[in-house]
Design an enzyme around this catalytic site. Structure first.
Site, PDB file in Angstrom:
ATOM      1  CB  THR A 134      -0.939   0.040   1.226  1.00 56.06           C
ATOM      2  OG1 THR A 134      -1.886   1.100   1.059  1.00 56.06           O
ATOM      3  CG2 THR A 134      -0.186   0.264   2.529  1.00 56.06           C
ATOM      4  CG  ASN A 155      -4.280   4.836   2.695  1.00 54.17           C
ATOM      5  OD1 ASN A 155      -3.992   5.336   3.779  1.00 54.17           O
ATOM      6  ND2 ASN A 155      -5.489   4.894   2.169  1.00 54.17           N
ATOM      7  CE  LYS A 158      -6.807   1.178   1.995  1.00 58.62           C
ATOM      8  NZ  LYS A 158      -6.799   0.417   0.720  1.00 58.62           N
ATOM      9  CG  ASP A 165      -9.577  -2.955  -3.753  1.00 58.97           C
ATOM     10  OD1 ASP A 165      -8.854  -1.932  -3.848  1.00 58.97           O
ATOM     11  OD2 ASP A 165     -10.656  -3.064  -4.363  1.00 58.97           O
ATOM     12  CG  PHE A 184      -8.221   6.852   5.887  1.00 58.27           C
ATOM     13  CD1 PHE A 184      -8.210   5.902   6.891  1.00 58.27           C
ATOM     14  CD2 PHE A 184      -8.405   6.420   4.576  1.00 58.27           C
ATOM     15  CE1 PHE A 184      -8.382   4.552   6.603  1.00 58.27           C
ATOM     16  CE2 PHE A 184      -8.561   5.073   4.273  1.00 58.27           C
ATOM     17  CZ  PHE A 184      -8.552   4.137   5.301  1.00 58.27           C
ATOM     18  CG  ASP A 186     -12.710   6.758   8.953  1.00 57.93           C
ATOM     19  OD1 ASP A 186     -13.351   5.768   8.553  1.00 57.93           O
ATOM     20  OD2 ASP A 186     -11.512   6.703   9.293  1.00 57.93           O
ATOM     21  CE  LYS A 239     -11.582   3.130  10.387  1.00 61.09           C
ATOM     22  NZ  LYS A 239     -10.777   3.857   9.411  1.00 61.09           N
ATOM     23  NE  ARG A 293      -7.782  -0.985   5.797  1.00 59.74           N
ATOM     24  CZ  ARG A 293      -8.646   0.023   5.766  1.00 59.74           C
ATOM     25  NH1 ARG A 293      -8.914   0.714   6.850  1.00 59.74           N
ATOM     26  NH2 ARG A 293      -9.219   0.386   4.639  1.00 59.74           N
TER      27      ARG A 293
HETATM   28  P1  IMP Z   1      -8.384   1.330  -2.091  1.00 63.35           P
HETATM   29  O1  IMP Z   1      -7.169   2.016  -1.562  1.00 63.35           O
HETATM   30  O2  IMP Z   1      -8.404   1.142  -3.563  1.00 63.35           O
HETATM   31  O3  IMP Z   1      -8.672   0.070  -1.350  1.00 63.35           O
HETATM   32  O4  IMP Z   1      -9.556   2.367  -1.841  1.00 63.35           O
HETATM   33  C1  IMP Z   1     -10.313   2.319  -0.714  1.00 63.35           C
HETATM   34  C2  IMP Z   1     -11.018   3.641  -0.502  1.00 63.35           C
HETATM   35  O5  IMP Z   1     -12.148   3.360   0.326  1.00 63.35           O
HETATM   36  C3  IMP Z   1     -10.163   4.627   0.276  1.00 63.35           C
HETATM   37  O6  IMP Z   1      -9.514   5.527  -0.545  1.00 63.35           O
HETATM   38  C4  IMP Z   1     -11.180   5.341   1.142  1.00 63.35           C
HETATM   39  O7  IMP Z   1     -11.762   6.389   0.435  1.00 63.35           O
HETATM   40  C5  IMP Z   1     -12.241   4.281   1.369  1.00 63.35           C
HETATM   41  N1  IMP Z   1     -11.987   3.565   2.632  1.00 63.35           N
HETATM   42  C6  IMP Z   1     -11.455   2.318   2.794  1.00 63.35           C
HETATM   43  N2  IMP Z   1     -11.341   2.018   4.100  1.00 63.35           N
HETATM   44  C7  IMP Z   1     -11.785   3.087   4.767  1.00 63.35           C
HETATM   45  C8  IMP Z   1     -11.907   3.376   6.152  1.00 63.35           C
HETATM   46  O8  IMP Z   1     -11.539   2.603   7.047  1.00 63.35           O
HETATM   47  N3  IMP Z   1     -12.438   4.581   6.444  1.00 63.35           N
HETATM   48  C9  IMP Z   1     -12.836   5.476   5.505  1.00 63.35           C
HETATM   49  N4  IMP Z   1     -12.723   5.275   4.208  1.00 63.35           N
HETATM   50  C10 IMP Z   1     -12.209   4.068   3.831  1.00 63.35           C
END
Ligand code: IMP
Length: 196
Positions: A8, A10, A13, A68, A151, A154, A174, A180
């Site tokens: 990742t 992010n 995350k 994902d 993030f 949320d 959370k 997650r």
């Molecule tokens: P990914 O990075 O392609 O899996 O995109 C997931 C997207 O879902 C993130 O960019 C967030 O916008 C949203 N998301 C996933 N998990 C969370 C969370 O725990 N809280 C808030 N938004 C989340």
């Protein structure tokens, strides 16, 4: 201590998963020198998790986990689903995403759930195996943004049996109920048994 790559970029995350799996040495893409932009071309959370994990596993050969995740809303047919990150357009902007969702849900059901699918790839005795772990949290979308923690979406997600949004909760609260957190609980149990 077992070492694994979390595929990742992010930072939120990464932080969440490090707290959820304290007995694992989790390294991110920067620390293995992976700079490629992996395109999420799949049509499901599973496919996209696999695409990300596979690209990184092929690069480094180390045990690799990718996840994902996204938000599925009943009032708009399960959207934004796998398009959650880019719902409001690119580049990703969480405020724009939330504003678009709040408008789309006006006068509609506010029931929603977050889903995470994690994919773990490892080479076991010369054979590559991939295993999936799933987590969901159901709840509803609030009328307005509340809270400053976390993030993404949320500030507008209220888990069932609660009155506060994820962004109004402490990280550990959370994590104890999130999509997650649930997927990582299953994953943590699995890797413990591998005894790497
Ligand atoms: P990914 O990075 O392609 O899996 O995109 C997931 C997207 O879902 C993130 O960019 C967030 O916008 C949203 N998301 C996933 N998990 C969370 C969370 O725990 N809280 C808030 N938004 C989340």
């Amino acid at each position: 201590m077992m070492k694994l790559v979390f595929a990742t970029t992010n930072a939120h995350k990464l932080h969440e998963v490090r707290v959820m799996l304290p007995d694992v040495d989790i390294v991110d893409l920067n620390s293995i020198g992976f700079t490629e932009e992996v395109e999420e071309t799949g049509t499901s959370f599973e496919e996209n998790a696999y695409i990300k994990a596979k690209a990184v596993f092929d690069f480094c050969g180390l045990p690799t986990m990718a996840e994902d995740s996204g938000l599925c809303c009943e009032g708009i047919g399960g959207d934004p689903g796998i398009y959650t990150a880019r719902y409001g357009g690119l580049p990703v902007d969480h405020d724009r995403n939330m504003d678009k969702l709040l408008s789309a849900l006006e006068g509609r059901s506010r029931k929603a759930f977050f889903r995470t699918v994690a994919c773990f790839i490892i080479n076991e005795e010369g054979e590559e195996t991939s295993t999936f772990f799933d987590g969901e949290i159901h709840g509803e979308i609030s009328q307005e943004k509340r809270g400053a923690n976390g993030f993404g979406y949320d500030p507008i997600f209220i888990p069932e049996q609660h009155t506060t949004t994820f962004a109004e909760m402490l990280d550990e609260v959370k994590a104890s109920m999130s999509h997650r957190g649930r997927a990582m609980l299953l994953f943590g149990g699995y890797i413990q048994r591998l005894k790497l």
